[in-house]
Enzyme design. Structure first.
Site, PDB file in Angstrom:
ATOM      1  N   ASP A 187       0.851  -1.187   0.000  1.00 47.56           N
ATOM      2  CA  ASP A 187       0.000   0.000   0.000  1.00 47.56           C
ATOM      3  C   ASP A 187       0.896   1.249   0.000  1.00 47.56           C
ATOM      4  O   ASP A 187       1.862   1.315  -0.764  1.00 47.56           O
ATOM      5  CB  ASP A 187      -0.953  -0.043   1.206  1.00 47.56           C
ATOM      6  CG  ASP A 187      -2.074   0.975   1.118  1.00 47.56           C
ATOM      7  OD1 ASP A 187      -3.048   0.724   0.399  1.00 47.56           O
ATOM      8  OD2 ASP A 187      -1.968   2.021   1.773  1.00 47.56           O
ATOM      9  N   TYR A 314      -2.619  11.024   1.644  1.00 45.20           N
ATOM     10  CA  TYR A 314      -3.061  10.834   0.260  1.00 45.20           C
ATOM     11  C   TYR A 314      -2.949  12.147  -0.510  1.00 45.20           C
ATOM     12  O   TYR A 314      -2.574  12.161  -1.690  1.00 45.20           O
ATOM     13  CB  TYR A 314      -4.509  10.346   0.228  1.00 45.20           C
ATOM     14  CG  TYR A 314      -4.698   8.875   0.474  1.00 45.20           C
ATOM     15  CD1 TYR A 314      -5.098   8.024  -0.553  1.00 45.20           C
ATOM     16  CD2 TYR A 314      -4.499   8.328   1.734  1.00 45.20           C
ATOM     17  CE1 TYR A 314      -5.296   6.672  -0.334  1.00 45.20           C
ATOM     18  CE2 TYR A 314      -4.699   6.978   1.974  1.00 45.20           C
ATOM     19  CZ  TYR A 314      -5.092   6.155   0.939  1.00 45.20           C
ATOM     20  OH  TYR A 314      -5.291   4.822   1.166  1.00 45.20           O
ATOM     21  N   HIS A 367      -4.682  -7.711   0.657  1.00 42.83           N
ATOM     22  CA  HIS A 367      -3.960  -6.455   0.782  1.00 42.83           C
ATOM     23  C   HIS A 367      -3.189  -6.341   2.091  1.00 42.83           C
ATOM     24  O   HIS A 367      -2.156  -5.674   2.147  1.00 42.83           O
ATOM     25  CB  HIS A 367      -4.977  -5.313   0.681  1.00 42.83           C
ATOM     26  CG  HIS A 367      -4.390  -3.965   0.430  1.00 42.83           C
ATOM     27  ND1 HIS A 367      -3.722  -3.650  -0.729  1.00 42.83           N
ATOM     28  CD2 HIS A 367      -4.375  -2.836   1.191  1.00 42.83           C
ATOM     29  CE1 HIS A 367      -3.321  -2.389  -0.685  1.00 42.83           C
ATOM     30  NE2 HIS A 367      -3.701  -1.877   0.478  1.00 42.83           N
TER      31      HIS A 367
END
Length: 394
Positions: A187, A314, A367
């Site tokens: 990630d 982000y 994930h």
């Protein structure tokens, strides 16, 4: 120098009873939304499941026991770049002097998690002999919380991007006395590990990732192989149906933060939906995690009030220049592509963007593979880094 690294100090957080009383009161006072009949998870978090989870969080979940279990890990705080950074540091178990040298390894987490992602896999990597593997495959393991996550400081100014965090990790490994080391992550942690290899190739002996991040098209799309074009199309389709959270994080993270920092039920909904969607659980989140495991992760976010600061990363990463995103990693690179992960890249793309020496496709996991399938993930790292141990000890 004002930003000179401090000396690492042992760190063991302790939650005051009043904080837990407040959490339980908020949970019990949750005002629930309605939901269409039989909506299930099709429109987001399932109402029935979340009510069950929140009820257990309020009246069954034992946070002090989970906090005590986490405290068994050697944990520290150090000041780097003006920020207090929390990290786990576990040295390899002793083994025969004739065995291969110990390799230092820094593991980088992603969102929505923290050092939590690696808590199951740490003992398998530091003491493989105690878990049925070759003792010579032991690592010294370092797992930092990124700024704005977990028990690391929340940046008061602009959020840090993955390049900046990679620079902090290089300084952390220097503080710990590791001249050369391996790097691994998934990630956002995949991005951080990539930039460690790009910006510190003299120190990173090899880099392992579980994904390749969001793809950046080359100058001429005609240069893409058919499987690469198909992958780009699938990523675009995924973003249209599953990427609303990322668009919010990149553009208006502060708006969402008001609600998520105030409502523990809302916070749980935001996180558990991703745990379910991104894991190899066939739609049943508790096939991959127990309620206690889910709530340990969510409670870490709640008590540290880091959901807003974690989302802001982000936004920072969204501003990384395209030239940085397009750089090719020349450090030996390995990828473990777990079947339940999102946006699994084709090998042609991996070879285009990195000096790939190993690609595997484990049978299970998603994930959050280090937490979902710690034994499989540990074996992936042992096998990949085995040829680079001598270089890491140099």
């Amino acid at each position: 120098m004002p930003d000179a690294p401090s000396r690492p100090e042992p760190f063991t957080p302790h939650t005051e009873p009043a904080a837990l009383d407040d959490l339980r009161a908020r949970l019990r006072a949750t005002r629930w939304p309605d939901a269409p009949e039989d909506a299930g998870w099709s429109m987001g978090t399932d109402l029935a499941y979340l009510r069950e989870l929140v009820g257990y969080w309020a009246d069954g979940f034992d946070w002090p026991a989970q906090e005590a279990a986490l405290a068994r890990l050697p944990r520290f705080r150090v000041r780097l770049g003006g920020l207090g950074i929390h990290f786990v540091h576990v040295r390899a178990a002793a083994f025969s002097a004739s065995a291969a040298p110990v390799l230092p390894l820094v593991l980088s987490h992603g969102w929505p998690d923290s050092f939590w992602r690696y808590t199951k896999v740490i003992p398998l990597l530091t003491d493989p002999g105690a878990h049925g593997a070759d003792p010579a495959d032991a690592f010294d393991v370092v797992v930092p919380d990124m700024p704005g996550y977990g028990y690391s400081d929340r940046p008061a100014g602009p959020p840090l991007d993955s390049l900046a965090v990679a620079g902090l990790w290089a300084r952390l490994m220097d503080v710990l006395g590791y001249a050369r080391f391996g790097a691994a992550g998934g990630d956002i942690g995949s991005h951080v590990s990539r930039y460690l290899a790009l910006d510190h190739p003299d120190r990173v002996v090899a880099v392992h990732r579980t994904d390749a991040g969001v793809p950046v098209p080359p100058g001429d799309p005609a240069d893409l192989a058919p499987e690469e074009r198909a992958w780009f199309e699938s990523v675009t389709a995924w973003a249209a149906t599953e990427g609303a959270y990322a668009a919010m994080h990149r553009t208006k993270p502060q708006t969402a933060a008001f609600g998520l920092a105030d409502s523990p039920a809302g916070l749980a909904a935001w996180i558990v939906e991703k745990l379910r969607a991104w894991s190899d659980c066939d739609g049943d989140v508790e096939r991959s995690y127990t309620k206690d495991e889910i709530l340990t992760n969510v409670t870490l976010y709640w008590l540290t009030n880091t959901i807003g600061s974690s989302m802001r990363m982000y936004r920072a990463n969204g501003a990384i220049p395209p030239a940085q995103l397009a750089r090719r990693v020349e450090v030996p690179s390995g990828f473990s592509l777990f079947p339940g992960d999102i946006a699994r890249p084709p090998r042609a793309w991996l070879k285009r963007t990195a000096n790939v020496v190993r690609v595997t496709e484990p049978a299970r996991g998603g994930h959050f593979a280090p937490f979902e399938e710690p034994e499989l993930y540990a074996e992936e790292l042992r096998a990949f880094f085995r040829p680079y141990r001598a270089a890491g000890a140099a």
